[in-house]
Design a protein around this motif. Structure first.
Motif, PDB file in Angstrom:
ATOM      1  N   SER A  14      -7.575 -31.774  52.986  1.00  0.00           N
ATOM      2  CA  SER A  14      -8.202 -30.288  53.148  1.00  0.00           C
ATOM      3  C   SER A  14      -7.867 -29.756  54.302  1.00  0.00           C
ATOM      4  N   SER A  15      -7.989 -28.395  54.217  1.00  0.00           N
ATOM      5  CA  SER A  15      -7.404 -27.518  55.546  1.00  0.00           C
ATOM      6  C   SER A  15      -8.210 -26.462  55.825  1.00  0.00           C
ATOM      7  N   PRO A  16      -8.606 -26.170  57.019  1.00  0.00           N
ATOM      8  CA  PRO A  16      -8.202 -27.003  58.145  1.00  0.00           C
ATOM      9  C   PRO A  16      -9.061 -28.231  58.365  1.00  0.00           C
ATOM     10  N   SER A  17      -8.499 -29.170  59.081  1.00  0.00           N
ATOM     11  CA  SER A  17      -9.360 -30.506  59.172  1.00  0.00           C
ATOM     12  C   SER A  17      -9.992 -30.486  60.760  1.00  0.00           C
ATOM     13  N   LEU A  43      -9.780 -26.742  49.768  1.00  0.00           N
ATOM     14  CA  LEU A  43      -9.912 -27.958  49.289  1.00  0.00           C
ATOM     15  C   LEU A  43      -9.105 -28.541  48.464  1.00  0.00           C
ATOM     16  N   ALA A  44      -8.432 -29.688  48.723  1.00  0.00           N
ATOM     17  CA  ALA A  44      -7.474 -30.425  48.157  1.00  0.00           C
ATOM     18  C   ALA A  44      -8.156 -31.146  46.830  1.00  0.00           C
ATOM     19  N   LEU A  45      -7.682 -31.020  45.653  1.00  0.00           N
ATOM     20  CA  LEU A  45      -8.038 -31.535  44.460  1.00  0.00           C
ATOM     21  C   LEU A  45      -6.852 -32.292  43.742  1.00  0.00           C
ATOM     22  N   ILE A  46      -7.358 -33.261  42.934  1.00  0.00           N
ATOM     23  CA  ILE A  46      -6.409 -34.067  42.155  1.00  0.00           C
ATOM     24  C   ILE A  46      -6.966 -34.295  40.895  1.00  0.00           C
ATOM     25  N   ARG A  47      -6.476 -34.416  39.847  1.00  0.00           N
ATOM     26  CA  ARG A  47      -6.968 -35.005  38.427  1.00  0.00           C
ATOM     27  C   ARG A  47      -6.212 -35.808  37.493  1.00  0.00           C
ATOM     28  N   ILE A  48      -6.678 -36.458  36.762  1.00  0.00           N
ATOM     29  CA  ILE A  48      -6.064 -37.321  35.595  1.00  0.00           C
ATOM     30  C   ILE A  48      -6.323 -36.352  34.583  1.00  0.00           C
TER      31      ILE A  48
END
Length: 510
Positions: free
Chosen positions: A138-141, A79-84
């Motif tokens: 996210s991968s795989p898709s 799972l791809a995550l990003i944050r501030i």
């Protein structure tokens, strides 16, 4: 023929509309899980390594079991995550997970494209966006077809199909869904339901070290929030559901759900055309009769479709109607959208540039919503729905009337599917927000969600467009910030107002 730049648009195959939107998706014992999965050991909490990824953001990858709740086979998904990061680290409350719905690009694109409003919440929260399993980064898709392949099985999109078009729509659905089954990992395809994503979200909560989940969901993201709250009520801290989707109707009665959404889109179109007629300084489209001009434009584009058969670069009436949904989503963009309609009407044969490459939007939306929803397989039910949809939405009903055939033919069943109960029994009330002129989530749904959840408070919003947060209302944004920061809810019966459309700065300068 001149090519036109297109306004924001939802997917032409919106699976739950959409996309906006979509967007938009119980207790654990109510899930249809194999007994072996229930008995499986608790999956390992993913370890997150945050690294700078430009623009002040930090990114990470969470590896979770492909089969939520299981560890035996060892298969995983990333799972791809990003944050501030929170600015006030000394008084940090925790993490605030955000999800803008499938058509909003889940959470990663949401934070990158709408940074300012979410950054305003980052004083005491790490604001975390995440892409659900099988989605976006996210991968795989999930993958079905390229746009080029889709054009080989589909005619240019008409505005107003009829019941006689059902065989062609059925053939298209069969070809597309068969490709989805061939081109996506079967294990992933069976585990892309919102119930699976709710299990992932609980692992992410644990991964960031929070005892309880703080969450802001928009559009379809509100369905994920409702399912999480119902399954894990004691693990909910604060929960904002903005542009609330009726999760129970979405899952259990999808054809009625679609008709209600189509009626909302029709209502929103009427509000746009009324605004256009009342504010000619900002909307020159139609020269005083925008409703008549709009229908005339759709009819002209349909004549062009018939005059140029098989030409996917011709802007058809059906394509224009999909663009209209996108144009209605943000009322601040109405003046620009009106200018686009005027420019399009001024051309004899407007054209558009067909998209190219993999159509991940359609694949990922279908892979999620078709697992979630109890779509009937009886074709007569779809015929009845088509007729009823055309009645409640003269402009959009026939365009999307056979939209659920793809889910009726979906090649797999969900390993885990949430079907209720939808009651939320947590300690703290959720905040539910609905906008009266929302084209994708009627205000009545926000009222229903508030009542169904039980421990929730409704904030109704006067205005237009899909969702309310970050759209220029200090009342809305302030209510959300107060709730997240201190747990203070708006008063019962409270309402806010979104700003009316204004002339764009470039128009004022000219």
């Amino acid at each position: 023929m001149q090519s036109q730049s297109r306004p924001p648009t939802t997917s032409r195959r919106r699976s739950w509309l959409v996309s906006t939107v979509t967007v938009l998706a119980a207790v654990a014992t109510m899930l249809a899980v194999p007994s072996s999965a229930v008995a499986a050991p608790t999956p390992k909490v993913p370890k997150l390594t945050w690294v700078g990824c430009g623009g002040g953001f930090e990114c990470a990858t969470a590896t979770v079991p492909m089969q939520p709740g299981a560890t035996a086979d060892g298969r995983t998904t990333d799972l791809a995550l990003i944050r501030i990061p929170a600015r006030d680290r000394a008084h940090r409350i925790g993490s605030l997970f955000v999800n803008g719905g499938l058509q909003g690009g889940n959470g990663v694109a949401l934070l990158r494209t709408r940074t300012a409003p979410f950054a305003a919440l980052a004083d005491r929260f790490d604001v975390v966006g995440f892409d659900q399993r099988g989605q976006s980064n996210s991968s795989p898709s999930a993958h079905c077809m390229t746009y080029e392949q889709e054009r080989e099985i589909e005619e240019p999109l008409p505005a107003y199909p009829t019941l006689a078009d059902r065989p062609a729509k059925l053939a298209e659905a069969k070809a597309l869904t068969s490709a989805c089954g061939r081109n996506t990992d079967p294990a992933l395809l069976r585990t892309m339901s919102t119930a699976d994503s709710a299990a992932d979200l609980d692992l992410l909560r644990r991964a960031v070290g929070d005892d309880r989940l703080n969450y802001l969901g928009q559009s379809y993201g509100t369905v994920l929030g409702q399912i999480y709250a119902a399954r894990y009520p004691r693990r909910v801290g604060s929960m904002v559901l903005d542009g609330a989707i009726d999760g129970r109707g979405y899952v259990s009665d999808p054809l009625r759900f679609d008709r209600e959404q189509l009626a909302a889109s029709e209502f929103a179109l009427g509000r746009f055309l009324d605004w256009c007629r009342a504010t000619p300084a900002m909307c020159s489209f139609g020269a005083g009769d925008p409703a008549g001009a709009f229908d005339a434009l759709v009819d002209k584009l349909e004549r062009n479709r018939l005059a140029y058969p098989g030409r996917h670069d011709i802007l058809t009436g059906g394509l224009l109607l999909t663009q209209v949904i996108g144009g209605l989503i943000n009322s601040a963009d109405w003046p620009r959208f009106a200018a686009y309609l005027s420019a399009t009407a001024a051309q004899d044969v407007p054209t558009t540039e067909p998209p190219t490459g993999p159509d991940e939007v359609t694949a990922q939306q279908l892979a999620n919503s078709c697992l979630d929803r109890d779509v009937p397989t009886d074709l007569r039910a779809h015929d009845r729905h088509f007729t009823a949809a055309a009645a409640v939405s003269p402009h959009f009903g026939r365009l999307y009337g056979y939209g659920e055939l793809k889910c009726a033919l979906w090649p797999v069943r969900a390993d885990h599917r949430f079907q209720g109960p939808w009651r939320y029994t947590g300690r703290d009330r959720a905040l539910v927000i609905g906008v009266e002129g929302d084209p994708l989530a009627p205000l009545a749904w926000a009222r229903d969600v508030t009542e169904t959840m039980g421990r929730a408070r409704l904030l109704s919003v006067k205005g237009d467009g899909h969702t309310a947060f970050g759209r220029g209302s200090a009342c809305v944004d302030g209510a959300i910030a107060a709730y997240l920061g201190s747990g203070r809810l708006p008063d019962r019966g409270a309402s806010c107002t979104l700003p009316a459309p204004a002339a764009p700065p470039d128009a004022a300068a000219s």
